[in-house]
Scaffold this motif. Structure first.
Motif, PDB file in Angstrom:
ATOM      1  N   LEU A 185      -3.843   2.303  -2.783  1.00 32.22           N
ATOM      2  CA  LEU A 185      -3.429   3.692  -2.616  1.00 32.22           C
ATOM      3  C   LEU A 185      -4.355   4.309  -1.578  1.00 32.22           C
ATOM      4  O   LEU A 185      -5.563   4.437  -1.806  1.00 32.22           O
ATOM      5  CB  LEU A 185      -3.520   4.440  -3.946  1.00 32.22           C
ATOM      6  N   CYS A 186      -3.798   4.662  -0.411  1.00 37.51           N
ATOM      7  CA  CYS A 186      -4.586   5.171   0.706  1.00 37.51           C
ATOM      8  C   CYS A 186      -4.177   6.613   0.988  1.00 37.51           C
ATOM      9  O   CYS A 186      -3.008   6.873   1.323  1.00 37.51           O
ATOM     10  CB  CYS A 186      -4.358   4.318   1.948  1.00 37.51           C
ATOM     11  N   ILE A 187      -5.128   7.536   0.845  1.00 36.21           N
ATOM     12  CA  ILE A 187      -4.800   8.953   0.946  1.00 36.21           C
ATOM     13  C   ILE A 187      -5.697   9.645   1.959  1.00 36.21           C
ATOM     14  O   ILE A 187      -6.921   9.498   1.944  1.00 36.21           O
ATOM     15  CB  ILE A 187      -4.914   9.639  -0.427  1.00 36.21           C
ATOM     16  N   ARG A 242      -0.665  10.847   9.605  1.00 45.30           N
ATOM     17  CA  ARG A 242       0.040   9.653   9.117  1.00 45.30           C
ATOM     18  C   ARG A 242      -0.604   8.384   9.674  1.00 45.30           C
ATOM     19  O   ARG A 242      -0.771   7.391   8.954  1.00 45.30           O
ATOM     20  CB  ARG A 242       1.505   9.694   9.557  1.00 45.30           C
ATOM     21  N   ASN A 243      -0.949   8.411  10.956  1.00 39.64           N
ATOM     22  CA  ASN A 243      -1.547   7.227  11.557  1.00 39.64           C
ATOM     23  C   ASN A 243      -2.913   6.921  10.963  1.00 39.64           C
ATOM     24  O   ASN A 243      -3.276   5.749  10.794  1.00 39.64           O
ATOM     25  CB  ASN A 243      -1.642   7.403  13.074  1.00 39.64           C
ATOM     26  N   ARG A 244      -3.677   7.961  10.628  1.00 39.89           N
ATOM     27  CA  ARG A 244      -4.973   7.724   9.987  1.00 39.89           C
ATOM     28  C   ARG A 244      -4.778   7.033   8.626  1.00 39.89           C
ATOM     29  O   ARG A 244      -5.505   6.087   8.291  1.00 39.89           O
ATOM     30  CB  ARG A 244      -5.721   9.043   9.837  1.00 39.89           C
ATOM     31  N   ALA A 245      -3.794   7.473   7.864  1.00 42.34           N
ATOM     32  CA  ALA A 245      -3.526   6.837   6.569  1.00 42.34           C
ATOM     33  C   ALA A 245      -3.082   5.391   6.754  1.00 42.34           C
ATOM     34  O   ALA A 245      -3.495   4.495   6.004  1.00 42.34           O
ATOM     35  CB  ALA A 245      -2.461   7.628   5.811  1.00 42.34           C
ATOM     36  N   LEU A 246      -2.272   5.143   7.777  1.00 46.15           N
ATOM     37  CA  LEU A 246      -1.795   3.788   8.040  1.00 46.15           C
ATOM     38  C   LEU A 246      -2.943   2.867   8.432  1.00 46.15           C
ATOM     39  O   LEU A 246      -2.947   1.670   8.090  1.00 46.15           O
ATOM     40  CB  LEU A 246      -0.744   3.841   9.153  1.00 46.15           C
ATOM     41  N   GLU A 247      -3.916   3.416   9.130  1.00 48.40           N
ATOM     42  CA  GLU A 247      -5.067   2.625   9.557  1.00 48.40           C
ATOM     43  C   GLU A 247      -5.966   2.212   8.388  1.00 48.40           C
ATOM     44  O   GLU A 247      -6.788   1.303   8.536  1.00 48.40           O
ATOM     45  CB  GLU A 247      -5.897   3.421  10.565  1.00 48.40           C
ATOM     46  N   ALA A 259       0.845  -1.189   0.000  1.00 43.97           N
ATOM     47  CA  ALA A 259       0.000   0.000   0.000  1.00 43.97           C
ATOM     48  C   ALA A 259       0.882   1.243   0.000  1.00 43.97           C
ATOM     49  O   ALA A 259       1.889   1.301   0.711  1.00 43.97           O
ATOM     50  CB  ALA A 259      -0.920   0.025   1.217  1.00 43.97           C
ATOM     51  N   VAL A 260       0.518   2.221  -0.793  1.00 41.78           N
ATOM     52  CA  VAL A 260       1.122   3.545  -0.709  1.00 41.78           C
ATOM     53  C   VAL A 260       0.219   4.391   0.172  1.00 41.78           C
ATOM     54  O   VAL A 260      -0.980   4.495  -0.078  1.00 41.78           O
ATOM     55  CB  VAL A 260       1.265   4.188  -2.098  1.00 41.78           C
ATOM     56  N   CYS A 261       0.781   4.970   1.230  1.00 44.91           N
ATOM     57  CA  CYS A 261       0.019   5.804   2.157  1.00 44.91           C
ATOM     58  C   CYS A 261       0.523   7.242   2.077  1.00 44.91           C
ATOM     59  O   CYS A 261       1.738   7.486   2.190  1.00 44.91           O
ATOM     60  CB  CYS A 261       0.155   5.282   3.585  1.00 44.91           C
ATOM     61  N   MET A 262      -0.409   8.178   1.915  1.00 47.58           N
ATOM     62  CA  MET A 262      -0.055   9.574   1.737  1.00 47.58           C
ATOM     63  C   MET A 262      -0.987  10.466   2.542  1.00 47.58           C
ATOM     64  O   MET A 262      -2.144  10.108   2.791  1.00 47.58           O
ATOM     65  CB  MET A 262      -0.168   9.984   0.254  1.00 47.58           C
ATOM     66  N   ILE A 263      -0.477  11.642   2.943  1.00 42.77           N
ATOM     67  CA  ILE A 263      -1.340  12.708   3.438  1.00 42.77           C
ATOM     68  C   ILE A 263      -1.146  13.903   2.510  1.00 42.77           C
ATOM     69  O   ILE A 263      -0.038  14.177   2.043  1.00 42.77           O
ATOM     70  CB  ILE A 263      -1.030  13.080   4.906  1.00 42.77           C
ATOM     71  N   VAL A 264      -2.246  14.602   2.224  1.00 41.07           N
ATOM     72  CA  VAL A 264      -2.202  15.681   1.232  1.00 41.07           C
ATOM     73  C   VAL A 264      -3.041  16.863   1.695  1.00 41.07           C
ATOM     74  O   VAL A 264      -3.954  16.725   2.502  1.00 41.07           O
ATOM     75  CB  VAL A 264      -2.723  15.197  -0.146  1.00 41.07           C
ATOM     76  N   LYS A 265      -2.690  18.035   1.148  1.00 40.28           N
ATOM     77  CA  LYS A 265      -3.512  19.222   1.320  1.00 40.28           C
ATOM     78  C   LYS A 265      -3.118  20.237   0.242  1.00 40.28           C
ATOM     79  O   LYS A 265      -1.959  20.645   0.161  1.00 40.28           O
ATOM     80  CB  LYS A 265      -3.336  19.849   2.706  1.00 40.28           C
ATOM     81  N   ASN A 266      -4.071  20.606  -0.582  1.00 44.42           N
ATOM     82  CA  ASN A 266      -3.873  21.617  -1.627  1.00 44.42           C
ATOM     83  C   ASN A 266      -2.640  21.323  -2.461  1.00 44.42           C
ATOM     84  O   ASN A 266      -1.729  22.129  -2.597  1.00 44.42           O
ATOM     85  CB  ASN A 266      -3.780  23.016  -1.003  1.00 44.42           C
ATOM     86  N   GLU A 267      -2.652  20.143  -3.074  1.00 45.94           N
ATOM     87  CA  GLU A 267      -1.505  19.690  -3.854  1.00 45.94           C
ATOM     88  C   GLU A 267      -1.833  19.503  -5.331  1.00 45.94           C
ATOM     89  O   GLU A 267      -1.197  18.707  -6.019  1.00 45.94           O
ATOM     90  CB  GLU A 267      -0.984  18.358  -3.277  1.00 45.94           C
ATOM     91  N   GLU A 268      -2.813  20.234  -5.847  1.00 45.38           N
ATOM     92  CA  GLU A 268      -3.247  20.008  -7.222  1.00 45.38           C
ATOM     93  C   GLU A 268      -2.132  20.237  -8.243  1.00 45.38           C
ATOM     94  O   GLU A 268      -2.153  19.643  -9.331  1.00 45.38           O
ATOM     95  CB  GLU A 268      -4.458  20.891  -7.566  1.00 45.38           C
ATOM     96  N   LEU A 314       4.485   1.856   1.653  1.00 47.25           N
ATOM     97  CA  LEU A 314       5.432   2.869   1.175  1.00 47.25           C
ATOM     98  C   LEU A 314       4.855   4.229   1.520  1.00 47.25           C
ATOM     99  O   LEU A 314       3.731   4.558   1.130  1.00 47.25           O
ATOM    100  CB  LEU A 314       5.639   2.767  -0.335  1.00 47.25           C
ATOM    101  N   GLN A 315       5.612   5.030   2.266  1.00 44.92           N
ATOM    102  CA  GLN A 315       5.195   6.388   2.615  1.00 44.92           C
ATOM    103  C   GLN A 315       5.849   7.372   1.655  1.00 44.92           C
ATOM    104  O   GLN A 315       7.060   7.365   1.459  1.00 44.92           O
ATOM    105  CB  GLN A 315       5.611   6.733   4.043  1.00 44.92           C
ATOM    106  N   ILE A 316       5.029   8.244   1.069  1.00 47.96           N
ATOM    107  CA  ILE A 316       5.543   9.266   0.165  1.00 47.96           C
ATOM    108  C   ILE A 316       4.611  10.472   0.249  1.00 47.96           C
ATOM    109  O   ILE A 316       3.431  10.323   0.605  1.00 47.96           O
ATOM    110  CB  ILE A 316       5.653   8.733  -1.289  1.00 47.96           C
ATOM    111  N   ASP A 317       5.128  11.658  -0.046  1.00 43.52           N
ATOM    112  CA  ASP A 317       4.326  12.874  -0.029  1.00 43.52           C
ATOM    113  C   ASP A 317       4.018  13.330  -1.449  1.00 43.52           C
ATOM    114  O   ASP A 317       4.713  12.967  -2.406  1.00 43.52           O
ATOM    115  CB  ASP A 317       5.054  13.986   0.728  1.00 43.52           C
ATOM    116  N   ALA A 318       3.000  14.159  -1.577  1.00 46.22           N
ATOM    117  CA  ALA A 318       2.530  14.575  -2.893  1.00 46.22           C
ATOM    118  C   ALA A 318       3.580  15.358  -3.673  1.00 46.22           C
ATOM    119  O   ALA A 318       3.603  15.313  -4.905  1.00 46.22           O
ATOM    120  CB  ALA A 318       1.255  15.412  -2.752  1.00 46.22           C
TER     121      ALA A 318
END
Length: 331
Positions: free
Chosen positions: A37-39, A79-84, A11-20, A92-96
């Motif tokens: 893909l978990c965002i 991050r923990n919410r995405a992992l859950e 799984a790819v786990c990401m957190i995002v905000k205003n990344e268009e 795999l953790q990566i940022d936008a």
């Protein structure tokens, strides 16, 4: 998306905000390596969620990590919410605003290994001398969750390995957004209001002031990091960057003392020897400068340097300085 006909899964786990502006670049670069893909979106007001929904239906909007103004104040919670969100075998953790720029083809091979539970890779932030190592690829069952509101880290129980063929590059676009430095300083100060004796936070706050070339402020922060001395992984780097800060403040004795303390902790790094050489060279004490630069040349970058090394310190700088010393001695 990778086929789901074999195990283990990723799984790819990401957190995002205003990344268009950068999100599609990141997601397109991940094509073919993941099963899920978990965002987590922490409050986008642009087209970020719309873009995410083209790639996955596993997207959650999560505001509990923000303050009343909508600014993020707890990265670990996001991050923990995405992992859950995943039950995959590996994550795999990566940022936008990051891309896998090297070694993508090795990721699926690593997750079939039975001799390791976490793979560290190179994270590049602009220049090679800002590289750090980070265990972004890990077995989910060994992950115990993220800690720290800023510069969050994963508590993990398991075997780790390094693959420097893998590299993630940070390519930010902060137009119209709070800069990373502004955000990091804001969050570090907020965290220190709660826990004033946290060396790790003092270290990262000092690092931000170093980047801004506010050397006196950086030195004060790093002195506090050294005073409390509870950042085990950063003991060497706290003292090295304190030496750098004091050097720029022309506190020669303080810089020498801090550099020597760093060497006492770990003498594999060339950076502190270069710093000593630079102090002595500046003061015209050429015999001591020569010894320090020669010691730097004898070092090789430690493979387990989680907080990074400076490539120039291992050949180019000390060699160049030794040439200058030779020229001065012959004059």
């Amino acid at each position: 998306m990778a086929e789901l006909n074999n195990t283990p899964t990723l799984a790819v786990c990401m957190i995002v905000k205003n990344e268009e502006r950068v999100l599609e670049r990141c997601l397109n670069g991940l094509d073919g390596i993941y099963d899920e893909l978990c965002i987590v979106d922490t409050g986008s007001t642009d087209r970020t969620v719309e873009i995410v929904q083209r790639y996955t239906d596993k997207v959650q909007v999560f505001h509990q990590c923000n303050d009343e103004q909508g600014n993020i104040i707890d990265f670990s919670a996001a991050r923990n919410r995405a992992l859950e969100m995943t039950q995959a075998d590996w994550v795999l953790q990566i940022d936008a605003d990051e891309v896998i720029c090297q070694g993508k083809e090795h990721i699926r091979t690593h997750i079939t290994r039975e001799d390791t539970d976490r793979i560290a890779m190179i994270i590049r932030n602009g220049r090679a001398d800002n590289d750090v190592l980070s265990g972004r690829l890990f077995r989910r069952s060994n992950a115990q969750g993220y800690k720290s509101a800023i510069h969050e880290y994963l508590e993990f129980d398991g075997r780790a390995d390094l693959d420097n063929r893998l590299m993630i590059e940070n390519l930010p676009d902060k137009k119209g957004k709070e800069t990373g430095s502004e955000r990091n300083i804001r969050l570090c100060i907020k965290q220190l209001e709660v826990k004033s004796d946290d060396s790790r936070t003092w270290y990262y706050l000092g690092s931000e002031y170093l980047l801004k070339q506010d050397f006196s402020q950086a030195a004060e922060c790093l002195k506090n990091a050294k005073l409390y001395d509870n950042y085990k992984q950063g003991k060497y780097h706290v003292r090295y960057y304190l030496a750098v800060s004091l050097f720029h403040c022309h506190d020669w004795r303080g810089a020498v003392d801090a550099a020597n303390e760093a060497i006492d902790i770990d003498d594999r790094y060339a950076e502190s020897y270069c710093l000593l050489g630079d102090v002595f060279f500046t003061l015209g004490i050429l015999d001591k400068a020569e010894i320090a630069y020669q010691q730097a040349l004898s070092c090789t970058p430690p493979k387990d340097a989680l907080l990074g090394t400076k490539p120039w310190a291992y050949q180019a700088h000390p060699a160049s300085q030794l040439e200058k010393i030779t020229e001065l001695s012959d004059a």
